[in-house]
Design a protein around this motif. Structure first.
Motif, short mmCIF file in Angstrom:
data_model
loop_
_atom_site.label_atom_id
_atom_site.label_comp_id
_atom_site.label_asym_id
_atom_site.label_seq_id
_atom_site.Cartn_x
_atom_site.Cartn_y
_atom_site.Cartn_z
N PRO A 93 -31.00 -23.59 -0.25
CA PRO A 93 -30.25 -22.74 0.50
C PRO A 93 -29.60 -21.32 -0.42
CG PRO A 93 -29.26 -24.71 -0.14
CD PRO A 93 -30.67 -24.46 -0.88
N LEU A 94 -28.96 -20.66 0.51
CA LEU A 94 -28.63 -18.84 -0.08
C LEU A 94 -27.15 -19.12 0.42
CD1 LEU A 94 -31.21 -16.53 1.72
CD2 LEU A 94 -30.48 -17.02 -0.81
N ALA A 95 -26.10 -18.36 -0.79
CA ALA A 95 -24.67 -18.30 -0.53
C ALA A 95 -24.88 -17.22 0.73
CB ALA A 95 -24.71 -17.66 -2.08
N PRO A 96 -23.50 -17.55 0.90
CA PRO A 96 -23.55 -16.30 2.28
C PRO A 96 -23.29 -15.25 1.59
CG PRO A 96 -21.85 -18.32 2.45
CD PRO A 96 -22.18 -18.25 1.24
N GLY A 97 -23.71 -14.57 2.64
CA GLY A 97 -23.29 -13.15 2.40
C GLY A 97 -24.89 -12.23 1.14
N THR A 98 -25.94 -13.44 0.94
CA THR A 98 -26.60 -13.25 -0.06
C THR A 98 -28.02 -11.40 0.70
OG1 THR A 98 -27.23 -15.33 -0.97
CG2 THR A 98 -28.96 -13.51 -1.25
N PRO A 99 -27.04 -10.70 -0.29
CA PRO A 99 -27.83 -9.07 -0.38
C PRO A 99 -29.40 -9.13 0.40
CG PRO A 99 -26.80 -9.52 -2.57
CD PRO A 99 -27.09 -10.45 -2.01
N LEU A 100 -30.35 -10.10 1.14
CA LEU A 100 -31.63 -9.77 0.32
C LEU A 100 -32.45 -7.85 0.45
CD1 LEU A 100 -32.07 -12.64 3.16
CD2 LEU A 100 -32.47 -13.21 0.81
N GLU A 101 -31.38 -7.54 1.38
CA GLU A 101 -32.16 -6.21 1.58
C GLU A 101 -32.34 -5.52 0.51
OE1 GLU A 101 -29.63 -7.49 3.67
OE2 GLU A 101 -30.78 -8.30 5.80
N ASP A 102 -31.10 -5.75 -0.34
CA ASP A 102 -31.13 -5.18 -1.29
C ASP A 102 -32.42 -5.88 -3.03
OD1 ASP A 102 -29.07 -4.05 -0.85
OD2 ASP A 102 -27.23 -5.12 -1.81
N TYR A 103 -33.06 -6.14 -2.56
CA TYR A 103 -34.35 -6.45 -3.31
C TYR A 103 -36.06 -6.42 -1.92
CZ TYR A 103 -30.76 -8.74 -5.70
OH TYR A 103 -29.70 -8.55 -7.10
N ASP A 104 -36.57 -7.03 -2.82
CA ASP A 104 -38.00 -6.72 -1.94
C ASP A 104 -38.83 -7.93 -2.00
OD1 ASP A 104 -38.92 -5.78 -4.36
OD2 ASP A 104 -38.84 -3.37 -3.46
N THR A 105 -38.76 -8.49 -3.63
CA THR A 105 -39.65 -9.68 -3.33
C THR A 105 -38.54 -10.74 -4.29
OG1 THR A 105 -41.05 -7.95 -5.60
CG2 THR A 105 -41.31 -10.08 -5.40
N VAL A 106 -39.31 -12.19 -4.21
CA VAL A 106 -38.78 -13.53 -4.74
C VAL A 106 -39.68 -14.11 -5.25
CG1 VAL A 106 -40.67 -14.85 -2.27
CG2 VAL A 106 -38.39 -15.42 -3.53
N LEU A 107 -39.54 -14.84 -6.39
CA LEU A 107 -39.80 -15.07 -7.60
C LEU A 107 -39.87 -16.61 -8.00
CD1 LEU A 107 -41.03 -13.09 -10.53
CD2 LEU A 107 -39.94 -14.79 -11.31
N VAL A 108 -40.58 -16.77 -8.58
CA VAL A 108 -40.08 -18.32 -9.28
C VAL A 108 -40.37 -17.95 -10.70
CG1 VAL A 108 -41.36 -21.04 -9.18
CG2 VAL A 108 -40.96 -19.36 -6.79
N TRP A 109 -39.77 -18.75 -11.41
CA TRP A 109 -39.51 -18.87 -12.29
C TRP A 109 -39.60 -20.24 -14.13
CZ3 TRP A 109 -41.06 -15.13 -16.34
CH2 TRP A 109 -40.43 -14.95 -17.86
N CYS A 110 -40.15 -20.70 -14.07
CA CYS A 110 -40.13 -21.59 -15.39
C CYS A 110 -38.91 -20.86 -16.36
CB CYS A 110 -40.74 -22.24 -16.07
SG CYS A 110 -40.80 -23.61 -17.13
N GLU A 111 -37.36 -21.70 -16.27
CA GLU A 111 -36.38 -21.97 -17.61
C GLU A 111 -37.02 -22.22 -18.85
OE1 GLU A 111 -34.15 -19.54 -17.09
OE2 GLU A 111 -33.92 -18.88 -14.67
N SER A 112 -37.54 -23.53 -18.74
CA SER A 112 -37.27 -24.06 -20.42
C SER A 112 -38.47 -23.06 -20.56
CB SER A 112 -38.44 -25.70 -19.57
OG SER A 112 -37.42 -26.35 -18.28
N PHE A 113 -39.62 -22.80 -20.03
CA PHE A 113 -40.78 -22.82 -21.13
C PHE A 113 -40.27 -20.84 -20.92
CE2 PHE A 113 -41.75 -26.52 -20.16
CZ PHE A 113 -41.82 -27.25 -22.34
#
Length: 155
Positions: A125-145
């Motif tokens: 889920p996205l928080a209300p008002g998430t500015p999708l237009e301000d970004y252009d890439t979606v990324l998956v990152w492993c925080e642990s490593f």
């Protein structure tokens, strides 16, 4: 000599067990993935669509994703598979990012969207008002490593 061989065998078994635990624990503790119908329903009002691919420069045998990612006003929806791992987080990023080094350079300016808890399909889920237009890439990152998993440019 016998003590050395026993010590070495214990070390090998411990290392193998630890590695398998790190790999299998996220799989065993993951909640059920959303069904295809849930993913389709959540992606109905799409604004942007992109594709996670296995052949990115920063992806490898253990760190990859493949499938379609859809961005709506309410959620980021993924129909596909991710390599299993602990503590995955979804980010919105500006610019093309395909490696760990590239993401480390822009992480502070990126928007953390939420945690990914499943490895086949997800709906974050996205928080209300998430500015999708301000970004252009979606990324998956492993925080642990601190590992790059996958990314897709959506606009």
């Amino acid at each position: 000599m016998r003590i050395l061989l026993l010590s070495l065998s214990y070390l090998v078994v411990f290392t193998l067990g630890f590695g398998l635990g790190v790999y299998l624990l996220p799989i065993l503790s993951a909640p059920p993935a959303p069904s295809a119908a849930e993913v389709q329903a959540a992606a109905r009002d799409r604004m942007f669509t992109a594709r996670f691919r296995r052949d990115l420069a920063g992806s490898d045998l253990f760190h990859w994703g493949e499938g379609v990612v859809t961005l709506t006003r309410d959620a980021i929806v993924f129909d596909g598979r991710l390599a299993p791992g602990p503590a995955y987080r979804l980010y919105l990023v500006r610019g093309v990012v395909e490696t760990e080094e590239a993401f480390r350079r822009v992480k502070a300016a990126s928007l953390p969207v939420g945690d990914i808890r499943t490895f086949e399909n997800f709906i974050v889920p996205l928080a209300p008002g998430t500015p999708l237009e301000d970004y252009d890439t979606v990324l998956v990152w492993c925080e642990s490593f601190s590992r790059f998993i996958t990314a897709a440019k959506y606009r």
